[in-house]
Design a protein around this motif. Structure first.
Motif, short mmCIF file in Angstrom:
data_model
loop_
_atom_site.label_atom_id
_atom_site.label_comp_id
_atom_site.label_asym_id
_atom_site.label_seq_id
_atom_site.Cartn_x
_atom_site.Cartn_y
_atom_site.Cartn_z
N GLY A 45 0.84 -1.19 0.00
CA GLY A 45 0.00 0.00 0.00
C GLY A 45 0.87 1.23 0.00
N PRO A 46 0.32 2.39 -0.33
CA PRO A 46 1.14 3.60 -0.34
C PRO A 46 1.64 3.97 1.04
N ASP A 47 0.86 3.68 2.09
CA ASP A 47 1.25 4.09 3.43
C ASP A 47 1.63 2.93 4.33
N GLN A 48 1.29 1.70 3.95
CA GLN A 48 1.67 0.54 4.73
C GLN A 48 1.46 -0.71 3.88
N ASP A 49 2.14 -1.77 4.26
CA ASP A 49 1.97 -3.04 3.55
C ASP A 49 0.94 -3.90 4.28
N HIS A 50 0.26 -4.74 3.52
CA HIS A 50 -0.83 -5.53 4.07
C HIS A 50 -0.56 -7.03 4.04
N LEU A 51 0.38 -7.45 3.21
CA LEU A 51 0.67 -8.88 3.09
C LEU A 51 2.10 -9.03 2.61
N ALA A 52 2.85 -9.91 3.27
CA ALA A 52 4.23 -10.18 2.89
C ALA A 52 4.60 -11.54 3.47
N PRO A 53 5.70 -12.14 3.03
CA PRO A 53 6.13 -13.39 3.67
C PRO A 53 6.28 -13.20 5.18
N HIS A 54 5.70 -14.12 5.95
CA HIS A 54 5.72 -14.09 7.42
C HIS A 54 4.86 -12.96 7.99
N PHE A 55 4.02 -12.36 7.16
CA PHE A 55 3.18 -11.25 7.61
C PHE A 55 1.82 -11.39 6.93
N HIS A 56 0.89 -12.04 7.65
CA HIS A 56 -0.42 -12.34 7.07
C HIS A 56 -1.51 -11.91 8.05
#
Length: 569
Positions: A45-56
């Motif tokens: 996202g422009p201001d934060q991420d919503h999904l990544a490896p090890h981050f769900h």
């Protein structure tokens, strides 16, 4: 509605790298949520991420987990021509379904996929069949219609195509049960590269070469991809973006792909009204009482390090963190903890993976900066350094102390410009005192480094031979990060080096989300691509990571010329 994008190309063409890098740039430049589907799954996202490896934080679709599983199986059986094609098709089937599910769940404006079931299968099908007569683009378009909508397939076209009976039956039943794994994308990017060049790239990787990675198979695959792209245009009426990848840098390819997608995403682009990220006022006790924090994060991740967070309110350093967030003062405590007597709770705090990563980053920066600064002093005689945000500038002061101790005369040839908000008024006097002790020329600029007035003051001290942008890439919204890095490139000398870092997601990322932190998480490859986009030799920069591989430090040379920002609003 999510724009689905498929990146195609033979092995070695760079499609996987582009598929991961492109969503980062789309999120930063167009201020949209954009996802990547391939080896893993990301939503930027422009201001934060919503999904990544090890981050769900919202969970992972089952299809995404099955895609990763079948991908591993397919890699292990790459030398088996009877088994590999079916595992690869299953992997692509699950990947395409996961891309749709993730796009819907996270309301992404775009999902960029490393391949597409129908188009990629066309590109590879010829390597696993023995018929001499090859299908035409019209035949392939007819096959797509047959698989997507059960349109009749004439006998002549069928004679030049693989048997589609089973595939058509499976496709029909999948549609009936709501499985979204069989579709054509809204946009296609094809990286066209001569097989001989692709094989050279594969050889340079130093990794195992799969059985199908040979000149004959890859030549046939390229021809099949060209036909698949022509069939795609015929059936959809949309023009694909065909990029001649020979002789182009990854940064140039990224810009062409961005320019192709930008008009299609214009309506989804939203104005950024973001602030610097960090701790929410809701952090602390409210976090501990959040049912999501307890049941979706703390309990499942308890033995992966989450238990340490329960001790933070019980230690002095933990309470300081809860009160200040990751302020300059908290960072100094983490940096200096090995020089202090510690109680049990403090050792628990400093053993938290994120805090270990911050500590390791300082050691990496000191080790990498000293030889860089020494070499530049020998080569140029004088050295002008810029650091923002500076904090207490441990990463610069420590190597400078060692350099000046060995050569006291070097101090007169060093200029240091630091910039920071310094909300508590503690940085400027301490840094000035340290610079005076070292004997270097020093200037402190107080202000927001993204503000025009602050930038004008910074620019007046340039051009700089060394610039540091450390500790802020995760906290700034992506549009501001890209704008700052691009602007900073314009303040550097032609042979300058940028020292910067990024964080990847780990166990603590989900806890941070519940605590009110909004952050961006980059893989080293994605951050390298972002640096390349902003005018640096990012893809030539080697990441140096700490013991937990959470934080990654880069020294990246400035590329010749200056890139203007792509955003227009």
């Amino acid at each position: 509605m999510t724009l689905t994008v498929a990146v195609l190309g033979i092995d070695g063409s760079g499609k996987s790298s582009l598929a991961q890098a492109l969503p980062v740039v789309l999120a930063a430049e167009l201020e949209i949520a954009a996802g990547a589907a391939g080896d893993d799954y990301w939503v930027y996202g422009p201001d934060q991420d919503h999904l990544a490896p090890h981050f769900h934080p919202r969970g992972m679709p089952l299809a995404a987990r099955l895609s990763r599983l079948t991908r591993r199986w397919a890699k292990r059986s790459a030398g088996n021509p009877r088994l590999y094609p079916y595992l690869k098709l299953a992997q692509m089937l699950f990947q395409d379904d996961a891309a749709v599910a993730i796009g819907r769940r996270y309301r992404t404006a775009a999902m960029v996929c490393d391949g597409n079931l129908l188009l990629s299968a066309t590109g590879r099908a010829g390597n696993y069949r023995t018929r001499r007569e090859r299908a035409t683009p019209a035949d392939i378009a007819a096959a797509y219609r047959h698989l997507l909508s059960s349109s009749p397939l004439d006998v002549e076209a069928a004679s030049r195509l693989p048997a589609l009976g089973t595939a058509a039956t499976v496709s029909r039943w999948l549609r009936r049960i709501g499985f979204d794994g069989v579709w054509l994308p809204d946009a296609v990017i094809f990286l066209d590269l001569p097989p001989t060049i692709a094989l050279q790239r594969i050889g340079h990787r130093g990794q195992h070469v799969d059985a199908h990675e040979n000149l004959a198979d890859m030549t046939h695959a390229r021809e099949s991809y060209v036909k698949a792209v022509a069939a795609y245009t015929q059936i959809t009426g949309r023009q694909a973006c065909v990029i001649d990848a020979e002789g182009k840098t990854p940064g140039e390819i990224l810009r062409i792909a961005f320019a192709y997608l930008q008009p299609q995403l214009a309506r989804a682009s939203e104005a950024a009204r973001q602030r610097v990220l960090g701790t929410s006022p809701d952090a602390g006790l409210k976090t501990a009482l959040n049912p999501g924090y307890v049941f979706r994060y703390l309990l499942p991740r308890f033995f992966s390090g989450a238990w340490r967070e329960l001790t933070f309110p019980l230690s002095g350093t933990g309470r300081q963190l809860l009160a200040e967030g990751y302020s300059a003062g908290v960072m100094r405590v983490i940096y200096d903890h090995d020089r202090q007597a510690q109680g049990i709770l403090d050792r628990v705090f400093f053993g938290y993976p994120l805090h270990r990563a911050v500590y390791d980053r300082l050691q990496i920066l000191v080790d990498r900066l000293r030889p860089e600064l020494e070499a530049r002093l020998r080569r140029r005689g004088r050295l002008r350094i810029f650091s923002a945000p500076s904090g207490f500038a441990y990463d610069l002061i420590r190597p400078l102390e060692a350099i000046i101790a060995a050569d006291p005369g070097a101090a007169r040839r060093i200029e240091l410009v630091a910039a920071d908000l310094d909300p508590h008024g503690v940085l400027a006097p301490e840094l000035k005192a340290r610079a005076d002790r070292l004997g270097v020329k020093f200037r402190m600029i107080l202000g927001d480094i993204t503000a025009e007035a602050t930038r004008a003051e910074i620019a007046s001290g340039g051009p700089y031979q060394v610039a540091l942008f450390v500790g802020l890439s995760s906290w700034l919204p992506k549009p501001l990060t890209v704008a700052h890095l691009t602007w900073l490139r314009g303040q550097l000398a032609p042979d300058a080096v940028l020292v910067t870092d990024c964080f990847s997601a780990d166990t603590s990322a989900e806890g941070g989300r519940y605590a009110g932190y909004r952050a961006s998480y980059y893989s080293p490859a994605a951050y390298q691509a972002l640096l390349e986009w902003c005018g640096y030799a990012g893809l030539e920069a080697v990441a140096t990571s700490g013991r937990d591989r959470i934080n990654h430090v880069f020294l990246s040379r400035a590329r010749a010329g200056r890139r203007e920002p792509a955003r227009t609003g």
